[in-house]
Design a protein around this motif. Structure first.
Motif, short mmCIF file in Angstrom:
data_model
loop_
_atom_site.label_atom_id
_atom_site.label_comp_id
_atom_site.label_asym_id
_atom_site.label_seq_id
_atom_site.Cartn_x
_atom_site.Cartn_y
_atom_site.Cartn_z
N MET A 23 0.84 -1.21 0.00
CA MET A 23 0.00 0.00 0.00
C MET A 23 0.87 1.26 0.00
O MET A 23 0.62 2.21 -0.76
N LEU A 24 1.92 1.27 0.82
CA LEU A 24 2.80 2.45 0.87
C LEU A 24 3.48 2.65 -0.48
O LEU A 24 3.62 3.78 -0.96
N ARG A 25 3.90 1.54 -1.09
CA ARG A 25 4.54 1.64 -2.43
C ARG A 25 3.55 2.19 -3.45
O ARG A 25 3.91 3.05 -4.27
N ALA A 26 2.31 1.70 -3.41
CA ALA A 26 1.30 2.16 -4.38
C ALA A 26 1.04 3.66 -4.25
O ALA A 26 0.69 4.33 -5.22
N LEU A 27 1.21 4.18 -3.04
CA LEU A 27 0.97 5.61 -2.79
C LEU A 27 2.24 6.44 -2.87
O LEU A 27 2.23 7.65 -2.61
N ASP A 28 3.36 5.79 -3.23
CA ASP A 28 4.66 6.48 -3.35
C ASP A 28 5.08 7.16 -2.05
O ASP A 28 5.61 8.28 -2.06
N ILE A 29 4.85 6.49 -0.94
CA ILE A 29 5.25 7.03 0.36
C ILE A 29 6.57 6.38 0.77
O ILE A 29 6.68 5.15 0.78
N PRO A 30 7.58 7.19 1.10
CA PRO A 30 8.87 6.60 1.51
C PRO A 30 8.71 5.88 2.86
O PRO A 30 7.96 6.34 3.72
N PHE A 31 9.40 4.75 2.99
CA PHE A 31 9.27 3.99 4.24
C PHE A 31 10.56 3.23 4.55
O PHE A 31 11.40 3.02 3.68
N GLU A 32 10.68 2.85 5.79
CA GLU A 32 11.72 1.92 6.23
C GLU A 32 11.06 0.77 6.95
O GLU A 32 9.99 0.94 7.55
N VAL A 33 11.67 -0.40 6.89
CA VAL A 33 11.17 -1.58 7.61
C VAL A 33 12.28 -2.08 8.52
O VAL A 33 13.44 -2.18 8.10
N HIS A 34 11.93 -2.35 9.77
CA HIS A 34 12.91 -2.84 10.74
C HIS A 34 12.35 -4.01 11.54
O HIS A 34 11.12 -4.13 11.70
N VAL A 35 13.24 -4.84 12.05
CA VAL A 35 12.87 -5.89 13.00
C VAL A 35 13.50 -5.52 14.34
O VAL A 35 14.72 -5.57 14.50
N TYR A 36 12.66 -5.06 15.26
CA TYR A 36 13.09 -4.77 16.64
C TYR A 36 12.03 -5.35 17.56
O TYR A 36 10.83 -5.13 17.34
N SER A 37 12.45 -6.07 18.55
CA SER A 37 11.51 -6.68 19.49
C SER A 37 11.50 -5.90 20.80
O SER A 37 12.56 -5.52 21.31
N ALA A 38 10.28 -5.70 21.34
CA ALA A 38 10.17 -5.03 22.65
C ALA A 38 10.87 -5.84 23.74
O ALA A 38 11.34 -5.28 24.73
#
Ligand code: RP5
Length: 162
Positions: A23-38
């Motif tokens: 969805m973010l890609r379809a809307l051309d919104i820049p994003f980052e993805v991370h794996v962090y656990s509480a």
């Protein structure tokens, strides 16, 4: 444009967040993805939240299952809007994660979407970014119109399918 940050508690959550990424890609919104656990990487999760505003994020999406404290732990360390995605799985199939994510104490809000609701999480993040971005707001309006047209096309053809 401000970035959207997606944080997941484990890479096993990856299939769930894929619809949000799409969805973010379809809307051309820049994003980052991370794996962090509480729980497994609490220091890294805290540091990400503490630095998120100065690192250019405008909204954060946090996906976690079972004892799903990630969204709350991130929200505790930033005043950026935080959206929680409770992930399906575990003995209670996501109900545990839903309650852990949604039942935040007064003062530290988390906007919780449905179990596995990654697409809506991305749309809500987009709407937050769009408060200050007219072009993105127009894209969201266009998407609503296209979605409505798709439903009406189904309405027009429903009798033939019976
Ligand atoms: C949560 O526990 C994660 O967000 C994930 O949904 C669940 C299981 O994690 P793994 O054991 O697969 O790493 O913290």
């Amino acid at each position: 444009m401000k970035k959207v940050g997606i944080v997941m508690g484990s890479d096993s959550d990856l299939p769930i967040i894929q619809k949000g990424v799409d969805m973010l890609r379809a809307l051309d919104i820049p994003f980052e993805v991370h794996v962090y656990s509480a729980h497994r990487t609490p220091v890294e999760a805290r540091d990400f939240a503490l630095n998120a505003r100065e690192n250019g994020f405008g909204a954060l999406i946090c996906a976690a299952g079972m004892a799903a404290h990630l969204a709350g732990a991130i929200a505790a360390n930033t005043t950026l809007p935080v959206i929680g995605i409770p992930c399906k799985g575990g003995m209670m199939d996501g109900l545990d994660a839903l309650l852990a994510t949604v039942q935040m104490p007064t003062g530290i809000p988390v906007a919780t979407v449905a179990i596995n609701g990654a697409a809506n999480a991305a749309l809500l993040a987009a709407q937050i970014i769009a408060v200050e971005d007219a072009e993105l707001a127009r894209k969201l309006d266009d998407k609503r119109k296209a979605d409505a047209a798709a439903v009406l096309a189904k309405d027009a053809g429903i009798l033939e399918r019976l």
